[in-house]
Design a protein around this motif. Structure first.
Motif, PDB file in Angstrom:
ATOM      1  N   ARG A 184       0.829  -1.210   0.000  1.00 51.11           N
ATOM      2  CA  ARG A 184       0.000   0.000   0.000  1.00 51.11           C
ATOM      3  C   ARG A 184       0.865   1.262   0.000  1.00 51.11           C
ATOM      4  O   ARG A 184       0.541   2.249  -0.671  1.00 51.11           O
ATOM      5  N   ALA A 185       1.968   1.235   0.734  1.00 44.06           N
ATOM      6  CA  ALA A 185       2.846   2.400   0.777  1.00 44.06           C
ATOM      7  C   ALA A 185       3.661   2.556  -0.504  1.00 44.06           C
ATOM      8  O   ALA A 185       4.011   3.676  -0.882  1.00 44.06           O
ATOM      9  N   GLU A 186       3.972   1.440  -1.182  1.00 42.44           N
ATOM     10  CA  GLU A 186       4.805   1.471  -2.386  1.00 42.44           C
ATOM     11  C   GLU A 186       3.973   1.285  -3.650  1.00 42.44           C
ATOM     12  O   GLU A 186       4.485   0.824  -4.668  1.00 42.44           O
ATOM     13  N   ARG A 187       2.720   1.666  -3.627  1.00 38.78           N
ATOM     14  CA  ARG A 187       1.825   1.413  -4.763  1.00 38.78           C
ATOM     15  C   ARG A 187       2.292   2.113  -6.030  1.00 38.78           C
ATOM     16  O   ARG A 187       2.277   1.541  -7.121  1.00 38.78           O
ATOM     17  N   GLU A 188       2.716   3.356  -5.918  1.00 37.13           N
ATOM     18  CA  GLU A 188       3.175   4.092  -7.094  1.00 37.13           C
ATOM     19  C   GLU A 188       4.461   3.497  -7.655  1.00 37.13           C
ATOM     20  O   GLU A 188       4.651   3.410  -8.866  1.00 37.13           O
ATOM     21  N   ARG A 189       5.344   3.081  -6.785  1.00 34.45           N
ATOM     22  CA  ARG A 189       6.610   2.507  -7.246  1.00 34.45           C
ATOM     23  C   ARG A 189       6.412   1.148  -7.903  1.00 34.45           C
ATOM     24  O   ARG A 189       7.097   0.806  -8.874  1.00 34.45           O
ATOM     25  N   LEU A 190       5.471   0.376  -7.389  1.00 31.50           N
ATOM     26  CA  LEU A 190       5.203  -0.942  -7.961  1.00 31.50           C
ATOM     27  C   LEU A 190       4.419  -0.871  -9.272  1.00 31.50           C
ATOM     28  O   LEU A 190       4.371  -1.850 -10.014  1.00 31.50           O
ATOM     29  N   ARG A 191       3.765   0.249  -9.542  1.00 30.71           N
ATOM     30  CA  ARG A 191       3.027   0.471 -10.789  1.00 30.71           C
ATOM     31  C   ARG A 191       1.963  -0.603 -11.032  1.00 30.71           C
ATOM     32  O   ARG A 191       1.778  -1.085 -12.144  1.00 30.71           O
ATOM     33  N   VAL A 192       1.259  -0.969  -9.966  1.00 36.12           N
ATOM     34  CA  VAL A 192       0.221  -1.987 -10.104  1.00 36.12           C
ATOM     35  C   VAL A 192      -0.997  -1.455 -10.853  1.00 36.12           C
ATOM     36  O   VAL A 192      -1.755  -2.226 -11.448  1.00 36.12           O
ATOM     37  N   ASP A 193      -1.209  -0.141 -10.835  1.00 37.15           N
ATOM     38  CA  ASP A 193      -2.370   0.423 -11.529  1.00 37.15           C
ATOM     39  C   ASP A 193      -2.186   0.436 -13.040  1.00 37.15           C
ATOM     40  O   ASP A 193      -3.163   0.600 -13.781  1.00 37.15           O
ATOM     41  N   ARG A 194      -0.953   0.290 -13.533  1.00 38.12           N
ATOM     42  CA  ARG A 194      -0.706   0.308 -14.975  1.00 38.12           C
ATOM     43  C   ARG A 194      -0.845  -1.075 -15.606  1.00 38.12           C
ATOM     44  O   ARG A 194      -0.915  -1.181 -16.822  1.00 38.12           O
ATOM     45  N   ALA A 195      -0.862  -2.103 -14.802  1.00 34.17           N
ATOM     46  CA  ALA A 195      -0.941  -3.463 -15.331  1.00 34.17           C
ATOM     47  C   ALA A 195      -2.369  -3.791 -15.743  1.00 34.17           C
ATOM     48  O   ALA A 195      -3.346  -3.227 -15.236  1.00 34.17           O
ATOM     49  N   ARG A 196      -2.480  -4.714 -16.691  1.00 41.25           N
ATOM     50  CA  ARG A 196      -3.791  -5.149 -17.157  1.00 41.25           C
ATOM     51  C   ARG A 196      -4.553  -5.853 -16.050  1.00 41.25           C
ATOM     52  O   ARG A 196      -5.746  -5.638 -15.852  1.00 41.25           O
ATOM     53  N   GLU A 197      -3.880  -6.706 -15.321  1.00 39.40           N
ATOM     54  CA  GLU A 197      -4.460  -7.420 -14.182  1.00 39.40           C
ATOM     55  C   GLU A 197      -3.324  -7.842 -13.267  1.00 39.40           C
ATOM     56  O   GLU A 197      -2.267  -8.264 -13.729  1.00 39.40           O
ATOM     57  N   VAL A 198      -3.546  -7.719 -11.971  1.00 37.28           N
ATOM     58  CA  VAL A 198      -2.535  -8.075 -10.976  1.00 37.28           C
ATOM     59  C   VAL A 198      -3.114  -9.139 -10.058  1.00 37.28           C
ATOM     60  O   VAL A 198      -4.155  -8.935  -9.441  1.00 37.28           O
ATOM     61  N   LEU A 199      -2.428 -10.281  -9.986  1.00 38.14           N
ATOM     62  CA  LEU A 199      -2.838 -11.369  -9.115  1.00 38.14           C
ATOM     63  C   LEU A 199      -2.007 -11.338  -7.839  1.00 38.14           C
ATOM     64  O   LEU A 199      -0.825 -11.003  -7.869  1.00 38.14           O
ATOM     65  N   ALA A 200      -2.620 -11.697  -6.727  1.00 38.58           N
ATOM     66  CA  ALA A 200      -1.923 -11.744  -5.440  1.00 38.58           C
ATOM     67  C   ALA A 200      -2.598 -12.769  -4.557  1.00 38.58           C
ATOM     68  O   ALA A 200      -3.749 -13.175  -4.794  1.00 38.58           O
ATOM     69  N   ASP A 201      -1.894 -13.191  -3.517  1.00 35.38           N
ATOM     70  CA  ASP A 201      -2.443 -14.201  -2.624  1.00 35.38           C
ATOM     71  C   ASP A 201      -3.270 -13.553  -1.520  1.00 35.38           C
ATOM     72  O   ASP A 201      -3.594 -12.363  -1.570  1.00 35.38           O
ATOM     73  N   GLY A 202      -3.591 -14.344  -0.491  1.00 37.94           N
ATOM     74  CA  GLY A 202      -4.469 -13.861   0.562  1.00 37.94           C
ATOM     75  C   GLY A 202      -3.882 -12.793   1.448  1.00 37.94           C
ATOM     76  O   GLY A 202      -4.602 -12.197   2.265  1.00 37.94           O
ATOM     77  N   ALA A 203      -2.587 -12.501   1.334  1.00 38.12           N
ATOM     78  CA  ALA A 203      -1.993 -11.453   2.158  1.00 38.12           C
ATOM     79  C   ALA A 203      -2.388 -10.054   1.693  1.00 38.12           C
ATOM     80  O   ALA A 203      -2.119  -9.083   2.397  1.00 38.12           O
ATOM     81  N   TYR A 204      -3.013  -9.943   0.506  1.00 37.37           N
ATOM     82  CA  TYR A 204      -3.364  -8.634  -0.052  1.00 37.37           C
ATOM     83  C   TYR A 204      -4.879  -8.505  -0.231  1.00 37.37           C
ATOM     84  O   TYR A 204      -5.348  -7.852  -1.169  1.00 37.37           O
ATOM     85  N   LEU A 205      -5.651  -9.097   0.654  1.00 37.63           N
ATOM     86  CA  LEU A 205      -7.099  -9.149   0.460  1.00 37.63           C
ATOM     87  C   LEU A 205      -7.749  -7.777   0.461  1.00 37.63           C
ATOM     88  O   LEU A 205      -8.681  -7.527  -0.297  1.00 37.63           O
ATOM     89  N   SER A 206      -7.300  -6.863   1.295  1.00 37.57           N
ATOM     90  CA  SER A 206      -7.940  -5.551   1.400  1.00 37.57           C
ATOM     91  C   SER A 206      -7.315  -4.492   0.505  1.00 37.57           C
ATOM     92  O   SER A 206      -7.648  -3.309   0.624  1.00 37.57           O
ATOM     93  N   LEU A 207      -6.430  -4.888  -0.393  1.00 42.80           N
ATOM     94  CA  LEU A 207      -5.782  -3.935  -1.300  1.00 42.80           C
ATOM     95  C   LEU A 207      -6.623  -3.797  -2.556  1.00 42.80           C
ATOM     96  O   LEU A 207      -6.887  -4.784  -3.259  1.00 42.80           O
ATOM     97  N   THR A 208      -7.062  -2.584  -2.847  1.00 38.99           N
ATOM     98  CA  THR A 208      -7.939  -2.358  -3.991  1.00 38.99           C
ATOM     99  C   THR A 208      -7.171  -2.471  -5.304  1.00 38.99           C
ATOM    100  O   THR A 208      -5.983  -2.172  -5.377  1.00 38.99           O
ATOM    101  N   GLY A 209      -7.867  -2.918  -6.344  1.00 40.31           N
ATOM    102  CA  GLY A 209      -7.268  -3.041  -7.664  1.00 40.31           C
ATOM    103  C   GLY A 209      -6.446  -4.293  -7.856  1.00 40.31           C
ATOM    104  O   GLY A 209      -5.808  -4.460  -8.898  1.00 40.31           O
ATOM    105  N   ILE A 210      -6.455  -5.210  -6.877  1.00 42.53           N
ATOM    106  CA  ILE A 210      -5.678  -6.444  -6.951  1.00 42.53           C
ATOM    107  C   ILE A 210      -6.647  -7.618  -6.974  1.00 42.53           C
ATOM    108  O   ILE A 210      -7.613  -7.672  -6.199  1.00 42.53           O
TER     109      ILE A 210
END
Length: 260
Positions: A198-224
């Motif tokens: 959540r703190a490094e969202r801009e650096r990780l550029r997750v909003d630019r990807a077509r789809e981002v998959l993640a496991d259960g550790a990111y359940l409350s993170l929007t856009g994932i």
């Protein structure tokens, strides 16, 4: 003809023949040593985790970046290692995290030469856009995962569940070609993955990807795209969860092998 002329001429001929034989032996010894050294460097390529094609492509991109840089002049002594071996050395250094003393022993080089290669190639490698254009297709989705890296410096680390002292880094990799596209800054090893992401969202550029998959550790993170939950907050382990886990597995294994 004087009597001492024939022995002198014969002696000179013998000396010339001996010099020619020594030069031929020296050239043959040099060729054999060069061949053995090239074979050794090819065997050491396993330390990079890259294929021969990937190493050749990376060498070409480094060479192109050097030729296009304005007024880049070489200072000091001429370089002994060819470009391909310099890239192989820096790739092994970045992947294995060995010290200069250890790299010098493995690659049969001096510590000063290893240090010069690392100092010269690392900034140029970091300046390259290795991610490239985003590929299209159903398989080209990104996978977000966190990994712990053991570090001895106690000012940067904290005790974690897997290591005594470590840092945590969030990694984003493409599923279509297993290419790492973004990394977060290192955080303390006891920080949760979702807090760092959540703190490094801009650096990780997750909003630019077509789809981002993640496991259960990111359940409350929007856009994932995370596994589905029931009313109690538990993950629903159905067929959709199995497919989601299977899509993440190969890329998460690549992220885990970065530390091997």
């Amino acid at each position: 003809m004087p009597a001492d002329t024939v022995p002198t001429t014969t002696h000179r001929s013998l000396e010339q023949g001996t010099d020619t034989t020594r030069q031929a032996d020296h050239c043959a010894r040099g060729r054999s040593t060069s061949t053995v050294r090239n074979v050794r460097w090819q065997q050491l390529s396993v330390l990079t985790g890259l294929s021969e094609r990937a190493l050749a492509e990376l060498t070409g991109r480094i060479a192109n970046s050097t030729s296009t840089s304005p007024q880049r002049r070489q200072r000091g002594r001429p370089r002994t290692l060819p470009p391909a071996q310099r890239i192989l050395l820096i790739a092994a250094a970045l992947r294995t995290n060995l010290t200069t003393r250890q790299l010098a022993a493995v690659f049969d080089l001096t510590r000063s030469m290893v240090q010069r290669v690392v100092t010269d190639i690392t900034p140029r490698l970091a300046a390259l856009d290795l991610a490239g254009p985003t590929a299209h297709g159903r398989r080209c989705v990104a996978v977000l995962d966190g990994t712990l890296i053991p570090v001895h410096d106690q000012t940067l680390t904290a005790p974690s569940k897997d290591y005594r002292r470590s840092i945590t880094v969030q990694v984003v990799a493409r599923r279509c070609d297993r290419l790492v596209t973004a990394l977060s800054t290192p955080w303390l090893g006891n920080c949760k993955d979702i807090v760092v992401a959540r703190a490094e969202r801009e650096r990780l550029r997750v909003d630019r990807a077509r789809e981002v998959l993640a496991d259960g550790a990111y359940l409350s993170l929007t856009g994932i795209n995370t596994p589905a939950q029931d009313s109690t907050g538990r993950i629903i382990r159905d067929h959709a969860w199995s497919l989601h886990r299977r899509r993440r597995a190969s890329t998460e294994h690549v992220i885990a092998r970065l530390k091997d």
